[in-house]
Design an enzyme around this catalytic site. Structure first.
Site, PDB file in Angstrom:
ATOM      1  N   CYS A 122       1.559  -0.101  -9.395  1.00 11.62           N
ATOM      2  CA  CYS A 122       0.487  -1.032  -9.014  1.00 11.62           C
ATOM      3  C   CYS A 122       0.370  -2.111 -10.083  1.00 11.62           C
ATOM      4  CB  CYS A 122      -0.822  -0.258  -8.909  1.00 11.62           C
ATOM      5  SG  CYS A 122      -2.228  -1.272  -8.454  1.00 11.62           S
ATOM      6  N   HIS A 168      -1.546   2.086   0.350  1.00 10.46           N
ATOM      7  CA  HIS A 168      -1.893   1.720  -1.027  1.00 10.46           C
ATOM      8  C   HIS A 168      -2.863   0.527  -1.048  1.00 10.46           C
ATOM      9  CE1 HIS A 168      -0.572   0.987  -5.391  1.00 10.46           C
ATOM     10  NE2 HIS A 168      -1.246  -0.115  -5.083  1.00 10.46           N
ATOM     11  N   GLU A 169      -2.530  -0.522  -0.277  1.00  9.09           N
ATOM     12  CA  GLU A 169      -3.329  -1.753  -0.318  1.00  9.09           C
ATOM     13  C   GLU A 169      -4.689  -1.594   0.349  1.00  9.09           C
ATOM     14  OE1 GLU A 169      -2.478  -4.192  -2.220  1.00  9.09           O
ATOM     15  OE2 GLU A 169      -0.536  -3.285  -2.644  1.00  9.09           O
ATOM     16  N   HIS A 195      -7.107  -0.119  -1.895  1.00  9.53           N
ATOM     17  CA  HIS A 195      -7.702  -1.075  -2.846  1.00  9.53           C
ATOM     18  C   HIS A 195      -8.989  -1.676  -2.286  1.00  9.53           C
ATOM     19  CE1 HIS A 195      -5.103  -1.499  -6.305  1.00  9.53           C
ATOM     20  NE2 HIS A 195      -4.023  -1.752  -5.593  1.00  9.53           N
TER      21      HIS A 195
HETATM   22 ZN   LIG Z   1      -2.068  -1.647  -6.221  1.00  9.40          ZN
END
Ligand SMILES: [Zn+2]
Length: 191
Positions: free
Chosen positions: A102, A144-145, A148
Site C-alpha cells: 500500500c 483493498h481500495e 480504504h
Molecule cells: Zn492502499
C-alpha cells in the site's frame, strides 16, 4: 500533486471513513486528477513497485473515490479509471492469500486473504452508475481500495498472523519480518 501529498501511517485520516458523493462537481473531478498525479509521481519514485490504485483518503481527501490503473502490467500506461462511491455488492470465488502492499504503508507487504471474485457498483466521472465483475488480482485491488473508503488497511486483516508480514528490501525482494519484534508492537502500524 506529488508523492509527498500521499499520506502514510501513522496518519490518523487513514483510519477514518470517507463520505459519499452526491453529485460529481468540478471539485470532485479535480480531486480525481490530483489522485492520478500523486500516484504517478509516487510510481516514478519507486524502482520495484507499481502504483496500481489509490483512494482519495490517501491524499487526505475523505471522499469515496478510488482510481485504478487501466494497465498495471505496463508502467508506461499512465491512464486510470475512477470509481465514485464504489461498493462491493457480492463477494464470490475462493479465498486466496497473496502479497499486498500500500502506498500508505511504507515498505511493508503482507500475505492477505481475499476473495478471488467480486461484483462492484460505482458511479463514473459523468455521474452515471455502472456495475462490473472483477477477478483475480483486480478483485484484490477492489477489496483493498474499497476498504480504504471505510478506514480499513490491509494490515488489519492479518493483524494477528505471525508469518504474514514482510519488508521490501533495496533489491526489490521481500523479507519476512519477525512478528514479535517488528510487527506486534509497531507504533507506526497500529498507532
Ligand atoms: Zn492502499
Amino acid at each position: 500533486m506529488t508523492k509527498d501529498d500521499v499520506i502514510a501511517l501513522p496518519h490518523p485520516s487513514l483510519r477514518k471513513k470517507s463520505q459519499k458523493i452526491g453529485i460529481v462537481t468540478p471539485e470532485i473531478l479535480k480531486i480525481i486528477e490530483e489522485m492520478r498525479s500523486a500516484t504517478i509521481s509516487w510510481d516514478k519514485s519507486r524502482d520495484h513497485e507499481v502504483g496500481v490504485a489509490l483512494a482519495a483518503v490517501q491524499i487526505n481527501r475523505l471522499y469515496k473515490i478510488v482510481i485504478i490503473r487501466n494497465n498495471y502490467d505496463n508502467k508506461e500506461d499512465l491512464s486510470f479509471t475512477a470509481f465514485i462511491n464504489p461498493v462491493i455488492t457480492k463477494l464470490e470465488g475462493d479465498i486466496e492469500e497473496d502479497f499486498e502492499g500500500c502506498l500508505s504503508v511504507k515498505d511493508i507487504y503482507g500475505k492477505v486473504p481475499r476473495h478471488t471474485k467480486v461484483r462492484v457498483k460505482a458511479m463514473n466521472e459523468q455521474g452515471r452508475e455502472f456495475r462490473m465483475t472483477a477477478e483475480g488480482f483486480l478483485a484484490r485491488v477492489f477489496q483493498h481500495e474499497i476498504d480504504h473508503t471505510k478506514g480499513i488497511l490491509f494490515i488489519d486483516h492479518i493483524k494477528d498472523k505471525k508469518n504474514a508480514f514482510y519488508r521490501l528490501q533495496e533489491d526489490g525482494s521481500l523479507k519476512e519480518l519477525n512478528y514479535e519484534k517488528s510487527v506486534k508492537t509497531n507504533k507506526t502500524l497500529w498507532g
